[in-house]
Structures are given as C-alpha cells and as structure tokens.
Design an enzyme around this catalytic site. Sequence first.
Site, PDB file in Angstrom:
ATOM      1  CG  ASP A  32      52.774  13.243  -6.826  1.00  0.00           C
ATOM      2  OD1 ASP A  32      53.834  13.608  -6.269  1.00  0.00           O
ATOM      3  OD2 ASP A  32      51.655  13.681  -6.510  1.00  0.00           O
ATOM      4  CD  GLU A  58      52.879  18.553  -3.433  1.00  0.00           C
ATOM      5  OE1 GLU A  58      52.730  19.615  -2.806  1.00  0.00           O
ATOM      6  OE2 GLU A  58      52.517  18.397  -4.619  1.00  0.00           O
TER       7      GLU A  58
END
Length: 446
Positions: A92, A155
């Site tokens: 991400d 994250e």
Amino acid sequence: MLSHDAIREAVAQAMPAALGDLARLVAIPSVATEGFPKAPVVEAAHATLDILQRAGVQAVRLLDQPTGYPSVYGEIPGPAGAPTVLLYAHYDVQPAGNKEEWQTPPFELTARDDGRLYGRGAADDKSGIAIHVAALRSLAGHLPVNIKIIVEGEEEFGSSLEAYVAAHPELFQADVVVVADGGNDRVGEPILTTSLRGMASLVVEVRTLQGQLHSGGFGGPTPDALVALIRMLSTLHDDKGGIAIPGLQGQPWHGSEVPEDAFRYVAGVLPGVELVGTGSIASRLWSNYAINVTGLDAPAVTGARNILIDAARARVSLRVPPGQSAREALAILTRHLESVAPWHVQLSFSEQETGEGHAMASDGPAYQAARAAIQAAYGKDAGETGSGGSIPVINTFASIMPQAEILIWGAEDGAANVHAPNESVDPKEIERAALAEAIFLASLTS
C-alpha cells in the site's frame, strides 16, 4: 554456499525482472484508506501474489483477515533444522497528493536523466518487494534457510495485520525478521535502522455556528471555528518550535549524530530558514516527540468569500520516541486540545490511530551476519541509525517471538521524497540492498 561473486552475478541477472515487477506495482494506485477506491488495493494484493509465485515462493495466499485489506503470505521450505527468516514489506502507498506537483505521472514508473525511477511507492515500499524477490530469485535452489514472507496492504494508514499476527502467532514464527522498509541517508552509504519512533494521530473538529455567516453582518462578536482552531494549533509548539505540551518530553540520543548542513540539504530547507526545536538534530529526529498538522479542512484562498466559518477540521500527527506509549501520547494530545479550546466551542475527535515505536537489540549473530553481508555488497561497513517513521507491525512481531532478531534495511535513500510529490528510488540501491539480503540469507546456517 554460493560465492559472493556468484550471488552478485545472480542478483544482477534478477534485476530486470525485479524492476519490471516494481513498474507493475507502481502502476496500481493502492491507497488503502477511506475516500479512495478499494479495487486498486485488492488488485495490488493479487499482483503481489503473482509476483511472489513467479519468484518461487510456494503456498502463496491472501490471508483471511477479518477486517481491512489482505496481506500476502507465502513460504519456501529449506533444509531440515535450518533457521527460519521472515521477510516483510508492504504494497500500500500514500496518496499522490497534488498531481500538478509531480513532474511525471505519479502512478507510472518513470526513468529520468538523473538515473532514478519516479512514481508513488517506487521507494516506500514497493521497492521492498523488489528487493525480496530479487534476492530470492538469485538464490533459487541454493537457499540454506526456511523462508516466510508477508507483504502487508495497510501499513500506511493503520494495520489490521497486527491483530491477525497476534491471533495466529504460529504462522509467523522465525529466528530472524528482515524488514525491507528502510534505507540509507545517502545512496551507497549503508545503514541499519535500529530504532523506530511510534506515531499517534487524530482529527479534531471545531464547531461554533449552525451555518456560515456573512463576515460583514456578523463579524465581531461571532465565534469563527477556523480562528478557534488556529488558536488551538498554535499552542502545540513553543517559540523555538519545540513541543509545548506538558507530559510529552523526549529522551537523549546516544547514537551517531547528524550534521546540520547535510540534514538541511536532504530536507530541502530554504536558505536562511531556521531549524526548529532544541537539542541535537539526531535527538529531534529519533528520540524526541514531533508534532505536525498534516491536513486542514478550510476554505481555499482561491475563491474565498467574506464569510465566518461554522466548522473547521485538522489532522494532527504526533511522532513518539521508542519506549514511550503512543496511546498515552494520544490521550495527552487530546486532553491538551480540549484544555486550550477557546470560547467553549464544540469539539469532536475522530480517526484516532496509534502505532508503537520499537528499539531493536543489535548485538546478536544475525546482526553480525548482516553487517558482513552489507560490507560485501556495498564495500563499506554499515552505520546504525534511528528512524522518525514507524512500522506498526514490528512491535507485534517482537511480542510473539521475542527471541527473533529484527533487521531493517532497504532502498529509501534521503533523496527519495517518500510520502511527497516526485517520490523516487535509485535502481542501483535496490540492487545493492538485494545483494546484501541474498548474501545474508546465504550465510545463515543452523
């Protein structure tokens, strides 16, 4: 064990495929937070799964996490009795922000004349995936260890993986954890990150009116929500730019120092502009609190009207030294904002997030092997540093396997502009980090 020269050649041969994987991932806008489409994040998960399969990782699957976006997990079995290494990265990314500030398309890996590759996630942290797959491809058929790999999908904006790891500790047990979500201050100057600050953040909203009002007709006695919010935010720092919130005091830094001229250059501080805070730059970066306003909902200057503002919001982000509680810091920040709110305005808090910091022990056998591998890959000894950023799941890893050594390295050098426009990575840094990782894995024995 393969010779270093053989591994070096194998990594060089693996790099074109690894950079192709990186380009594929950068093209996917995998922003895993509210307000952004979910489909690209899921697409990035499946692309990561396919990349790992092609790199020889076995039993690859998406973890069945009850909430959030899926993580990708796989294994490569090694010889019986061999140590186990858990590799970590995340797919991400942060939002691109204002696309007009990008010189090239943010979601297209673009080579420029300076030799760097530009695109959102090119460094943080899709380069970490490229490092792992290049190292694994280079050691295909010669791995002396058991490999587990986990690539997270959340994250950047709060991690549902933490709860999954805590609920399934047997899946992640390892002797060593290698986190490819770090990097060096300068290209070619290797560093091991041995401490991470935690983080806490919230959105504070101030309301004063039932709706917007004409400033000419009502300005004077009428409380303006934006003015109230500005007054509150101005109390976060003292005149020197240090933290002015009682209860948020940092600690000394005992590691290497950061020269001011080098920091100013890397940070892009304009000539004549002073640095803020007190104490050494290293302590301000790694062992003290830092607080910033990272978002503000208010009328834009362009098109602004003569009105009083009924509601205003700000996202406040707090970096927390390792060893200090991020949850307690968030509570202190919340109480402070409540205490300085003027005129009995109405307050609400939302989107509260925390991630704890961590300090790694760096005197074990895995660190010795890592330093030797880095010296072989870079031709230089590795320094040790802290990081102002945070990787939330590291504390969870440490809690379920306290015996494991945790290593952090990567390709995110000081010029990478992570989280900012024109993020970039040096492909040679990816290759050096992959080479260090491959030599490290090849050197481990039971």
